[in-house]
Design an enzyme around this catalytic site. Structure first.
Site, PDB file in Angstrom:
ATOM      1  CB  CYS A  45      -0.901   0.028   1.238  1.00 45.23           C
ATOM      2  SG  CYS A  45      -2.031  -1.354   1.336  1.00 45.23           S
TER       3      CYS A  45
HETATM    4  C1  BEZ Z   1       0.610  -4.687   1.888  1.00 50.31           C
HETATM    5  O1  BEZ Z   1       0.221  -3.586   1.540  1.00 50.31           O
HETATM    6  O2  BEZ Z   1       1.766  -5.029   1.724  1.00 50.31           O
HETATM    7  C2  BEZ Z   1      -0.338  -5.668   2.514  1.00 50.31           C
HETATM    8  C3  BEZ Z   1      -1.478  -5.226   3.158  1.00 50.31           C
HETATM    9  C4  BEZ Z   1      -2.317  -6.148   3.751  1.00 50.31           C
HETATM   10  C5  BEZ Z   1      -2.032  -7.481   3.693  1.00 50.31           C
HETATM   11  C6  BEZ Z   1      -0.914  -7.916   3.031  1.00 50.31           C
HETATM   12  C7  BEZ Z   1      -0.043  -7.011   2.434  1.00 50.31           C
END
Ligand code: BEZ
Length: 209
Positions: A45
């Protein structure tokens, strides 16, 4: 609630990093892209939000506003935005919804319980100037989206909303387009004065209008 292409994008009021927003009033007659992030302070994200911030001027050129969402509070988003700037070099320059009560996530069916019962998936909704949904995308948490692709789709959506054309595989803005099968050759000659090539009666290719 399932939000489908052609539906009116559900309206909502939400707390964001840029104050309280009523979605339809905020977007006005512009296009808008609403996209969800599973969680604050997560790696994928973080990279996505930096990329979205870098592309905001490109979206603005297309009269398209962008707004993000995660189920964490606005205060947490603000703290996270410092990390995003630090890591990506881009200041988050669009509102981020703090959807702690999951009101918007549920309204747009962004939580898919068999994937994860608390976090949102990576949803994208492109909403036209008429407030109808033009595109939906759903990615899992583990796969970051391609924001250049989102921009490419926006170009296609805006072009095809204006002209009787569709865009072929891997089309990029400026490439040739396909003339709609709903218009006959005589009308096509008038609408495409630069000419067109008939590859098949149903596949006529013209320069982008
Ligand atoms: C991420 O943004 O890396 C992420 C967010 C939630 C679960 C797994 C990965």
């Amino acid at each position: 609630m399932t939000v489908r292409l052609g539906d009116t994008a559900p309206d909502f009021t939400a707390e964001t990093t840029q104050g309280t927003i009523r979605f339809h009033a905020w977007k006005g007659k512009s296009w808008a892209i609403l996209f969800s992030h599973p969680k604050d302070f997560t790696p994928v994200c973080t990279t996505e939000l930096g990329a979205a911030a870098a592309l905001k001027p490109e979206f603005a050129k297309r009269d398209c506003k962008i707004i993000g969402l995660s189920v964490d509070p606005v205060e947490s988003h603000r703290d996270w935005e410092r990390d995003i700037e630090d890591v990506t070099g881009h200041t988050v320059n669009f509102p981020m919804i703090g959807d702690e009560d999951r009101k918007v996530s549920e309204l747009y069916d962004m939580i898919h319980p068999n994937a994860n019962d608390t976090l949102t998936v990576r949803s994208v909704f492109i909403v036209g100037s008429d407030n109808t949904v033009k595109l939906t995308l759903t990615y899992p948490a583990s796969t970051g989206r391609n924001f250049q692709e989102i921009l490419r789709v926006l170009d296609s959506l805006q072009l095809t909303a204006k002209h009787a054309v569709s865009t072929p595989v891997d089309w990029q803005a400026g490439d040739d387009v396909i003339i709609s099968t709903t218009i006959g050759d005589e009308e096509a000659k008038a609408r495409f004065p630069g000419g067109f090539v008939t590859k098949k009666p149903y596949l006529r290719v013209a320069p982008q209008p």
